[in-house]
Design a protein around this motif. Sequence first.
Motif, PDB file in Angstrom:
ATOM      1  N   ILE A 186      -9.249  28.016  -5.426  1.00  0.00           N
ATOM      2  CA  ILE A 186      -9.702  27.402  -6.668  1.00  0.00           C
ATOM      3  C   ILE A 186     -10.138  25.969  -6.393  1.00  0.00           C
ATOM      4  CG2 ILE A 186      -7.354  26.676  -7.323  1.00  0.00           C
ATOM      5  CD1 ILE A 186      -8.154  27.167 -10.257  1.00  0.00           C
ATOM      6  N   THR A 187     -11.278  25.607  -6.945  1.00  0.00           N
ATOM      7  CA  THR A 187     -11.791  24.240  -6.803  1.00  0.00           C
ATOM      8  C   THR A 187     -12.383  23.794  -8.133  1.00  0.00           C
ATOM      9  OG1 THR A 187     -13.928  25.092  -6.041  1.00  0.00           O
ATOM     10  CG2 THR A 187     -12.329  24.483  -4.335  1.00  0.00           C
ATOM     11  N   ARG A 188     -12.599  22.494  -8.243  1.00  0.00           N
ATOM     12  CA  ARG A 188     -13.214  21.982  -9.467  1.00  0.00           C
ATOM     13  C   ARG A 188     -14.139  20.842  -9.134  1.00  0.00           C
ATOM     14  NH1 ARG A 188      -8.692  20.296 -13.412  1.00  0.00           N
ATOM     15  NH2 ARG A 188     -10.413  19.414 -14.636  1.00  0.00           N
ATOM     16  N   ASP A 189     -15.100  20.628 -10.019  1.00  0.00           N
ATOM     17  CA  ASP A 189     -16.036  19.512  -9.903  1.00  0.00           C
ATOM     18  C   ASP A 189     -16.022  18.816 -11.258  1.00  0.00           C
ATOM     19  OD1 ASP A 189     -18.288  17.824  -9.925  1.00  0.00           O
ATOM     20  OD2 ASP A 189     -19.346  19.092  -8.493  1.00  0.00           O
ATOM     21  N   ASN A 190     -15.332  17.695 -11.340  1.00  0.00           N
ATOM     22  CA  ASN A 190     -15.184  17.014 -12.626  1.00  0.00           C
ATOM     23  C   ASN A 190     -16.497  16.431 -13.130  1.00  0.00           C
ATOM     24  OD1 ASN A 190     -12.493  17.687 -12.816  1.00  0.00           O
ATOM     25  ND2 ASN A 190     -11.774  15.722 -12.002  1.00  0.00           N
ATOM     26  N   ALA A 191     -17.371  16.068 -12.243  1.00  0.00           N
ATOM     27  CA  ALA A 191     -18.666  15.520 -12.656  1.00  0.00           C
ATOM     28  C   ALA A 191     -19.503  16.601 -13.341  1.00  0.00           C
ATOM     29  CB  ALA A 191     -19.404  14.946 -11.466  1.00  0.00           C
ATOM     30  N   LYS A 192     -19.418  17.809 -12.826  1.00  0.00           N
ATOM     31  CA  LYS A 192     -20.184  18.921 -13.397  1.00  0.00           C
ATOM     32  C   LYS A 192     -19.395  19.686 -14.454  1.00  0.00           C
ATOM     33  CE  LYS A 192     -22.915  19.745  -9.216  1.00  0.00           C
ATOM     34  NZ  LYS A 192     -23.269  20.727  -8.156  1.00  0.00           N
TER      35      LYS A 192
END
Length: 122
Positions: free
Chosen positions: A68-74
């Motif tokens: 699991i990963t995340r991109d807070n900007a996107k």
Amino acid sequence: QLAESGGGLVQAGGSLRLSCAASGTTFSSHSMAWFRQAPGKEREFVATINGLSTITYYSEAVEGRFTITRDNAKKTIDLEMTRLKPEDTAVYYCAGRSGTLPSTTDREYEYWGRGTQVTVSS
């Protein structure tokens, strides 16, 4: 609001990447998670990540195969699924909760997507 994408049909041993897009919230202050529900079974926890991506938890069933990963900007989170098994077949849901501590309990999540179907053929 949360919207999942990326589900589909894949052969056992294959890979699939799910994505979840969030809108209308301070995304980085929310912990996010993936749950899944197979036909005739209760919804179960898959993976979770905190707001700063410093904490992740996985269920034993997917540990070592899913990431699991995340991109807070996107404002997105992804679930990279590898070495898929027929028992991974389920509807996968993206979920979010206020606060920086992740949780493996579905009732602690306030926001839910509609789900995306993942089918793994043997």
